[in-house]
Design a protein around this motif. Structure first.
Motif, PDB file in Angstrom:
ATOM      1  N   CYS A  32       0.896  -1.061   0.090  1.00  0.00           N
ATOM      2  CA  CYS A  32      -0.299   0.417  -0.134  1.00  0.00           C
ATOM      3  C   CYS A  32       0.743   1.260  -0.288  1.00  0.00           C
ATOM      4  O   CYS A  32       0.661   2.060  -0.870  1.00  0.00           O
ATOM      5  N   ILE A  33       1.269   1.050   0.593  1.00  0.00           N
ATOM      6  CA  ILE A  33       2.435   2.296   0.891  1.00  0.00           C
ATOM      7  C   ILE A  33       3.425   3.076  -0.371  1.00  0.00           C
ATOM      8  O   ILE A  33       3.647   3.805  -1.011  1.00  0.00           O
ATOM      9  N   LYS A  35       2.513   1.699  -3.001  1.00  0.00           N
ATOM     10  CA  LYS A  35       1.757   1.932  -4.577  1.00  0.00           C
ATOM     11  C   LYS A  35       1.531   3.452  -4.002  1.00  0.00           C
ATOM     12  O   LYS A  35       1.332   4.933  -5.249  1.00  0.00           O
ATOM     13  N   TRP A  36       1.451   4.067  -2.924  1.00  0.00           N
ATOM     14  CA  TRP A  36       1.147   5.619  -2.592  1.00  0.00           C
ATOM     15  C   TRP A  36       2.200   7.047  -2.474  1.00  0.00           C
ATOM     16  O   TRP A  36       2.064   7.342  -3.621  1.00  0.00           O
ATOM     17  N   SER A  39       2.393   7.044  -6.663  1.00  0.00           N
ATOM     18  CA  SER A  39       1.606   7.545  -7.272  1.00  0.00           C
ATOM     19  C   SER A  39       1.914   9.229  -7.060  1.00  0.00           C
ATOM     20  O   SER A  39       1.267  10.195  -7.696  1.00  0.00           O
ATOM     21  N   GLN A  40       3.187   9.321  -6.316  1.00  0.00           N
ATOM     22  CA  GLN A  40       3.486  10.850  -6.042  1.00  0.00           C
ATOM     23  C   GLN A  40       3.826  11.597  -7.336  1.00  0.00           C
ATOM     24  O   GLN A  40       4.651  11.197  -7.030  1.00  0.00           O
ATOM     25  N   GLN A  44       7.273  12.931  -1.465  1.00  0.00           N
ATOM     26  CA  GLN A  44       6.278  11.325  -1.190  1.00  0.00           C
ATOM     27  C   GLN A  44       6.811  11.834   0.020  1.00  0.00           C
ATOM     28  O   GLN A  44       7.586  11.941   0.946  1.00  0.00           O
ATOM     29  N   CYS A  46       3.506  11.199   3.630  1.00  0.00           N
ATOM     30  CA  CYS A  46       2.910  10.388   4.393  1.00  0.00           C
ATOM     31  C   CYS A  46       1.638  10.877   4.148  1.00  0.00           C
ATOM     32  O   CYS A  46       1.292  11.926   4.219  1.00  0.00           O
ATOM     33  N   PRO A  47       0.450   9.199   4.135  1.00  0.00           N
ATOM     34  CA  PRO A  47      -0.936   9.669   3.405  1.00  0.00           C
ATOM     35  C   PRO A  47      -1.765  10.146   5.249  1.00  0.00           C
ATOM     36  O   PRO A  47      -2.526  10.607   4.321  1.00  0.00           O
ATOM     37  N   TRP A  53       8.045  11.129   3.762  1.00  0.00           N
ATOM     38  CA  TRP A  53       8.319   9.813   3.922  1.00  0.00           C
ATOM     39  C   TRP A  53       9.448   8.697   4.069  1.00  0.00           C
ATOM     40  O   TRP A  53      10.078   8.956   3.434  1.00  0.00           O
TER      41      TRP A  53
END
Length: 57
Positions: A32-33, A35-36, A39-40, A44, A46-47, A53
């Protein structure tokens, strides 16, 4: 525990779906992280808290 399962990309929980922590102390499934972060466009972050991050060592 909400992380006992697996991320949407995995079929079964376990070693193929590990949890990772950021230096900001937020925790995500590895898939998940990654992929996140991919996408940035620029930074980068933290969502959850929007800090830069960095994986906690």
């Amino acid at each position: 525990m909400p992380f006992d399962g697996c991320c949407p990309d995995c079929k079964l929980p376990g070693d193929d779906c590990p949890l990772v922590w950021g230096k900001c102390s937020h925790c995500f499934h590895m898939h998940c992280i990654v992929k996140w972060l991919n996408s940035q466009q620029v930074q980068q972050l933290c969502p959850m808290c929007r800090q830069d991050w960095k994986f906690k060592e």
